[in-house]
Design a protein around this motif. Structure first.
Motif, PDB file in Angstrom:
ATOM      1  N   ARG A 151       0.829  -1.215   0.000  1.00  0.00           N
ATOM      2  CA  ARG A 151       0.000   0.000   0.000  1.00  0.00           C
ATOM      3  C   ARG A 151       0.860   1.260   0.000  1.00  0.00           C
ATOM      4  O   ARG A 151       0.571   2.214  -0.741  1.00  0.00           O
ATOM      5  CB  ARG A 151      -0.934   0.004   1.203  1.00  0.00           C
ATOM      6  N   VAL A 152       1.911   1.278   0.793  1.00  0.00           N
ATOM      7  CA  VAL A 152       2.732   2.483   0.843  1.00  0.00           C
ATOM      8  C   VAL A 152       3.528   2.639  -0.449  1.00  0.00           C
ATOM      9  O   VAL A 152       3.828   3.761  -0.875  1.00  0.00           O
ATOM     10  CB  VAL A 152       3.653   2.454   2.085  1.00  0.00           C
ATOM     11  N   ALA A 153       3.847   1.521  -1.126  1.00  0.00           N
ATOM     12  CA  ALA A 153       4.499   1.621  -2.439  1.00  0.00           C
ATOM     13  C   ALA A 153       3.553   2.223  -3.465  1.00  0.00           C
ATOM     14  O   ALA A 153       3.968   2.992  -4.337  1.00  0.00           O
ATOM     15  CB  ALA A 153       4.974   0.239  -2.888  1.00  0.00           C
ATOM     16  N   ARG A 154       2.272   1.883  -3.367  1.00  0.00           N
ATOM     17  CA  ARG A 154       1.281   2.500  -4.242  1.00  0.00           C
ATOM     18  C   ARG A 154       1.196   4.007  -3.991  1.00  0.00           C
ATOM     19  O   ARG A 154       1.088   4.810  -4.930  1.00  0.00           O
ATOM     20  CB  ARG A 154      -0.081   1.850  -4.010  1.00  0.00           C
ATOM     21  N   ALA A 155       1.219   4.391  -2.717  1.00  0.00           N
ATOM     22  CA  ALA A 155       1.159   5.813  -2.389  1.00  0.00           C
ATOM     23  C   ALA A 155       2.375   6.547  -2.929  1.00  0.00           C
ATOM     24  O   ALA A 155       2.270   7.677  -3.416  1.00  0.00           O
ATOM     25  CB  ALA A 155       1.050   5.992  -0.877  1.00  0.00           C
ATOM     26  N   GLN A 156       3.542   5.910  -2.854  1.00  0.00           N
ATOM     27  CA  GLN A 156       4.749   6.525  -3.381  1.00  0.00           C
ATOM     28  C   GLN A 156       4.659   6.711  -4.891  1.00  0.00           C
ATOM     29  O   GLN A 156       5.059   7.750  -5.430  1.00  0.00           O
ATOM     30  CB  GLN A 156       5.971   5.675  -3.021  1.00  0.00           C
ATOM     31  N   ALA A 157       4.107   5.711  -5.571  1.00  0.00           N
ATOM     32  CA  ALA A 157       3.934   5.829  -7.018  1.00  0.00           C
ATOM     33  C   ALA A 157       3.002   6.990  -7.355  1.00  0.00           C
ATOM     34  O   ALA A 157       3.289   7.787  -8.254  1.00  0.00           O
ATOM     35  CB  ALA A 157       3.380   4.516  -7.581  1.00  0.00           C
ATOM     36  N   ALA A 158       1.881   7.095  -6.634  1.00  0.00           N
ATOM     37  CA  ALA A 158       0.942   8.191  -6.892  1.00  0.00           C
ATOM     38  C   ALA A 158       1.570   9.539  -6.589  1.00  0.00           C
ATOM     39  O   ALA A 158       1.317  10.523  -7.295  1.00  0.00           O
ATOM     40  CB  ALA A 158      -0.324   7.992  -6.059  1.00  0.00           C
ATOM     41  N   ALA A 159       2.397   9.605  -5.537  1.00  0.00           N
ATOM     42  CA  ALA A 159       3.065  10.862  -5.196  1.00  0.00           C
ATOM     43  C   ALA A 159       4.040  11.292  -6.279  1.00  0.00           C
ATOM     44  O   ALA A 159       4.334  12.482  -6.422  1.00  0.00           O
ATOM     45  CB  ALA A 159       3.786  10.722  -3.861  1.00  0.00           C
ATOM     46  N   CYS A 160       4.528  10.317  -7.050  1.00  0.00           N
ATOM     47  CA  CYS A 160       5.420  10.625  -8.166  1.00  0.00           C
ATOM     48  C   CYS A 160       4.667  10.838  -9.468  1.00  0.00           C
ATOM     49  O   CYS A 160       5.283  11.063 -10.512  1.00  0.00           O
ATOM     50  CB  CYS A 160       6.433   9.490  -8.354  1.00  0.00           C
ATOM     51  N   GLY A 161       3.331  10.725  -9.420  1.00  0.00           N
ATOM     52  CA  GLY A 161       2.531  10.924 -10.625  1.00  0.00           C
ATOM     53  C   GLY A 161       2.454   9.707 -11.515  1.00  0.00           C
ATOM     54  O   GLY A 161       2.090   9.820 -12.690  1.00  0.00           O
ATOM     55  N   ARG A 162       2.776   8.525 -10.967  1.00  0.00           N
ATOM     56  CA  ARG A 162       2.703   7.287 -11.752  1.00  0.00           C
ATOM     57  C   ARG A 162       1.432   6.515 -11.437  1.00  0.00           C
ATOM     58  O   ARG A 162       0.929   6.596 -10.323  1.00  0.00           O
ATOM     59  CB  ARG A 162       3.919   6.397 -11.465  1.00  0.00           C
ATOM     60  N   ARG A 163       0.980   5.727 -12.409  1.00  0.00           N
ATOM     61  CA  ARG A 163      -0.177   4.866 -12.206  1.00  0.00           C
ATOM     62  C   ARG A 163       0.236   3.444 -11.855  1.00  0.00           C
ATOM     63  O   ARG A 163      -0.607   2.555 -11.803  1.00  0.00           O
ATOM     64  CB  ARG A 163      -1.046   4.847 -13.473  1.00  0.00           C
TER      65      ARG A 163
END
Length: 345
Positions: free
Chosen positions: A282-294
């Motif tokens: 879950r936190v890896a998903r949040a990191q991806a979203a924070a970088c603008g990635r899907r």
């Protein structure tokens, strides 16, 4: 940029090895998430100087509906950090100073007899906040600790058979003093597993500390002068949007390989729990979203594992005698488990 433990900074660039090709790496939702995330971080950085990595990780925990354990010496800005986070998201800030005589009801609340209405009424405790600072959590009795950690896990409080739901967003920032151990109760591993991350703030560098001195020359507290940059509803929307972040099957297998490596490592008595596996994803998903990635990439997992995994593991007594820490074992596992590579067309 480097992380709090001196390792390479959290990746914020383009996909690296192991990334899943995505014909549309950004859309309106991920761009909005990135913009809101950056606004929260920048607002906190106005009053918390020189701790960009810690702030970034704390905001990740917030949007993941997770909790953070900070083990650090007094006076490094833990309370200010919690206040700044609450003000930035238009949330309520609560603080509890944990002491040996603190009762569970002092945290969760209690039912009080109302003479006028001739009935019991529930008086909410400080846990009914959006951001709760549990200061020196290891000074309270295990019973009080358990009451707090149960509320963290279940996101509800039960009093006299009535269940009271906690709001959202909800994050507990618990602190421990690593120097003074007299009169403290060690948190069991099962309770440590309830925390999404364990962080250390550390002393600011000289330049940052000079800015701190300059900002406190005038009247008033700069943290109290912060205004919100997003609403609580926006934070809830950010949390819900994380399910849309794609985690490729090879990346899930990599995550499972990391978990398996901890469970079979000769230096560890206790490996990564299923709760820990879900937390890291879950936190890896949040990191991806924070970088603008899907989509998530292996670097998300590798860097965040350094703050999500160590406190969930337990080394053997023999290894502990040699001065080996769980963070050292995590580094060894990250270096030994093969990283998935991108498919070649």
């Amino acid at each position: 940029m480097s992380t709090i433990d001196g390792s390479p900074g959290i990746p914020r660039g383009l996909p690296a090895d192991g990334a899943v090709p995505d014909p549309a790496p950004q859309d309106e939702s991920t761009t909005e998430f990135q913009r809101n995330f950056a606004s929260i971080v920048a607002n906190i950085e106005r009053v918390i100087r020189g701790k960009a990595d810690v702030i970034h990780l704390l905001v990740l925990a917030l949007v993941c509906d997770g909790h953070v354990l900070i083990e650090d010496v007094p006076g490094v800005g833990k309370t200010s950090l919690g206040k700044a986070l609450a003000r930035s998201v238009d949330g309520r800030f609560g603080r509890v100073q944990f002491t040996p005589d603190l009762l569970p009801t002092d945290v969760t609340g209690m039912s009080v007899w109302n003479r006028a209405r001739e009935t019991f009424e529930f008086r909410p405790g400080p846990i009914f906040s959006d951001v709760l600072l549990a200061d020196e959590i290891n000074r309270a009795s295990p019973k009080t600790q358990s009451a707090l950690l149960e509320a963290m896990a279940e996101r509800q409080v039960t009093s006299d058979g009535v269940t009271h739901e906690l709001g959202s967003p909800f994050i507990v920032i618990a602190t421990q003093n690593p120097i003074e151990h007299e009169g403290t109760y060690t948190l069991p591993e099962a309770q440590l597993d309830r925390f999404l991350m364990q962080l250390a703030i550390g002393y600011p560098d000289r330049e940052a500390e000079d800015l701190i001195l300059e900002s406190h020359e005038g009247p008033g507290n700069s943290v109290d002068q912060l205004s919100s940059v997003v609403s609580s509803e926006t934070v809830r929307e950010m949390s819900r949007s994380l399910e849309q972040i794609y985690v490729a099957p090879p990346l899930r297998q990599y995550l499972l390989n990391l978990a398996s490596a901890t469970r079979g490592h000769p230096s560890l008595l206790l490996g990564l729990s299923p709760r820990g596996v879900l937390a890291l994803q879950r936190v890896a998903r949040a990191q991806a979203a924070a970088c603008g990635r899907r989509y998530s990439i292996p670097d998300d997992l590798k860097e965040l594992a350094r703050v999500v995994l160590p406190h969930r593991l337990l080394v053997t007594p023999e290894v502990r005698m040699r001065g080996v820490r769980t963070s050292d074992v995590v580094t060894e596992i990250l270096d030994s488990v093969p990283v998935p590579r991108p498919e070649r067309s």
